[in-house]
Write a protein that holds these residues in place. Structure first.
Motif, PDB file in Angstrom:
ATOM      1  N   THR A  35      32.843  73.219  71.603  1.00 14.94           N
ATOM      2  CA  THR A  35      32.669  74.382  70.778  1.00 14.94           C
ATOM      3  C   THR A  35      33.453  74.722  69.559  1.00 14.94           C
ATOM      4  OG1 THR A  35      33.776  75.905  72.292  1.00 14.94           O
ATOM      5  CG2 THR A  35      31.637  75.692  73.117  1.00 14.94           C
ATOM      6  N   GLU A  36      32.801  75.430  68.656  1.00 20.80           N
ATOM      7  CA  GLU A  36      33.442  75.838  67.618  1.00 20.80           C
ATOM      8  C   GLU A  36      34.734  76.687  68.080  1.00 20.80           C
ATOM      9  OE1 GLU A  36      31.860  77.807  64.034  1.00 20.80           O
ATOM     10  OE2 GLU A  36      31.431  75.709  63.273  1.00 20.80           O
ATOM     11  N   HIS A  82      41.984  80.704  66.281  1.00 19.49           N
ATOM     12  CA  HIS A  82      42.450  79.381  66.356  1.00 19.49           C
ATOM     13  C   HIS A  82      41.888  78.432  65.308  1.00 19.49           C
ATOM     14  CE1 HIS A  82      43.081  80.288  71.058  1.00 19.49           C
ATOM     15  NE2 HIS A  82      44.203  80.118  70.143  1.00 19.49           N
ATOM     16  N   GLY A  83      41.445  78.959  64.318  1.00 24.46           N
ATOM     17  CA  GLY A  83      40.971  78.056  63.063  1.00 24.46           C
ATOM     18  C   GLY A  83      39.460  78.005  62.709  1.00 24.46           C
ATOM     19  N   GLY A  84      38.729  78.769  63.537  1.00 23.24           N
ATOM     20  CA  GLY A  84      37.438  79.085  63.247  1.00 23.24           C
ATOM     21  C   GLY A  84      36.560  77.748  62.862  1.00 23.24           C
ATOM     22  N   SER A 106      35.221  80.947  74.052  1.00 26.20           N
ATOM     23  CA  SER A 106      34.361  81.188  72.955  1.00 26.20           C
ATOM     24  C   SER A 106      34.963  82.282  72.198  1.00 26.20           C
ATOM     25  CB  SER A 106      33.106  81.231  73.096  1.00 26.20           C
ATOM     26  OG  SER A 106      32.421  80.327  73.758  1.00 26.20           O
ATOM     27  N   ARG A 107      35.359  83.468  72.962  1.00 20.02           N
ATOM     28  CA  ARG A 107      36.053  84.601  72.326  1.00 20.02           C
ATOM     29  C   ARG A 107      37.341  84.359  71.963  1.00 20.02           C
ATOM     30  NH1 ARG A 107      33.274  88.958  76.643  1.00 20.02           N
ATOM     31  NH2 ARG A 107      31.090  88.789  75.906  1.00 20.02           N
ATOM     32  N   GLY A 108      37.999  83.308  72.283  1.00 23.07           N
ATOM     33  CA  GLY A 108      39.618  83.005  71.936  1.00 23.07           C
ATOM     34  C   GLY A 108      40.536  83.843  72.855  1.00 23.07           C
ATOM     35  N   LYS A 109      40.288  83.805  73.919  1.00 22.55           N
ATOM     36  CA  LYS A 109      40.868  84.487  75.014  1.00 22.55           C
ATOM     37  C   LYS A 109      41.762  83.515  75.871  1.00 22.55           C
ATOM     38  CE  LYS A 109      38.202  88.746  75.641  1.00 22.55           C
ATOM     39  NZ  LYS A 109      37.576  89.577  76.452  1.00 22.55           N
ATOM     40  N   LEU A 110      41.289  81.970  75.820  1.00 23.63           N
ATOM     41  CA  LEU A 110      42.158  81.189  76.480  1.00 23.63           C
ATOM     42  C   LEU A 110      42.869  80.433  75.499  1.00 23.63           C
ATOM     43  CD1 LEU A 110      39.379  79.569  78.736  1.00 23.63           C
ATOM     44  CD2 LEU A 110      41.071  81.334  79.202  1.00 23.63           C
TER      45      LEU A 110
END
Length: 199
Positions: free
Chosen positions: A179-180, A185-187, A96-100
């Motif tokens: 998940t969003e 990655h595009g929000g 969710s935090r964009g770390k993956l």
């Protein structure tokens, strides 16, 4: 107004002789022939009802303003946020935090519904066959169309349709979590799709 007729002397003598032979039923002072008894309770006249006045009014003028509540369905973001977390919580938090970093991605932006559905199905099934776990599905935020009718139109047809496809067969058995995407990655115009392992 009619004047009261007074008794003559003869009438008064006759009245007093008759009154002397009578016995009072109540212990009041005797009533004189020249006086009228006072009523114990004066006649009751009901109060006049107030006259109803019709004022200018408009139907619904007292109703509270509910315009802000017209859209009763929760947004896609709210729906996905309320879903229970099925996958590993630590992995979900990092995702969710964009770390993956997604292992594969597909861009459905610009496609029609009839084009996007088979493309998405083929992409996810083949990604699971290759052993991918996290993929990115880009839908775009969509353009707001003309809204002339009584039923409000949602912005972004693909953005609203993709989560429904991911819950239905055959993709429902493949997808573990949706998940969003993070802003990097595009929000809200993209989704993280976490796939189940092949058995």
């Amino acid at each position: 107004m009619r004047r009261r007729r007074l008794l003559s002397a003869e009438d008064r003598d006759l009245w007093e002789k008759v009154a002397a032979t009578t016995q009072a039923m109540h212990r009041h002072a005797p009533i004189s022939a020249e006086t009228e008894p006072e009523l114990a309770h004066p006649p009751h006249h009901p109060p006049k009802k107030p006259r109803f006045e019709m004022k200018d009014f408009r139907v619904g003028q007292q109703a509270p303003e509910l315009a802000w509540r017209l859209d009763l369905a929760p947004s896609i973001s709210d729906q996905l946020h309320r879903q229970p977390i099925v996958m590993d919580r630590k992995t979900h938090r990092e995702m969710s935090r964009g770390k993956l970093e997604p292992e594969a991605r597909i861009d459905l932006h610009g496609m029609t519904l009839s084009q996007a559905h088979p493309e998405l199905t083929h992409f996810l099934l083949s990604a699971q066959d290759r052993g991918c776990r996290l993929v990115l599905v880009i839908t775009g935020k969509g353009k707001r169309g003309l809204d002339d009718g009584p039923i409000p139109q949602r912005q972004g047809v693909l953005r609203h349709q993709v989560p429904q496809w991911l819950r239905l067969p055959p993709l429902g058995a493949v997808v573990m979590q949706v998940t969003e995407a993070h802003l990097k990655h595009g929000g809200s115009g993209a989704y993280y799709v976490y796939l189940r392992r092949m058995r």
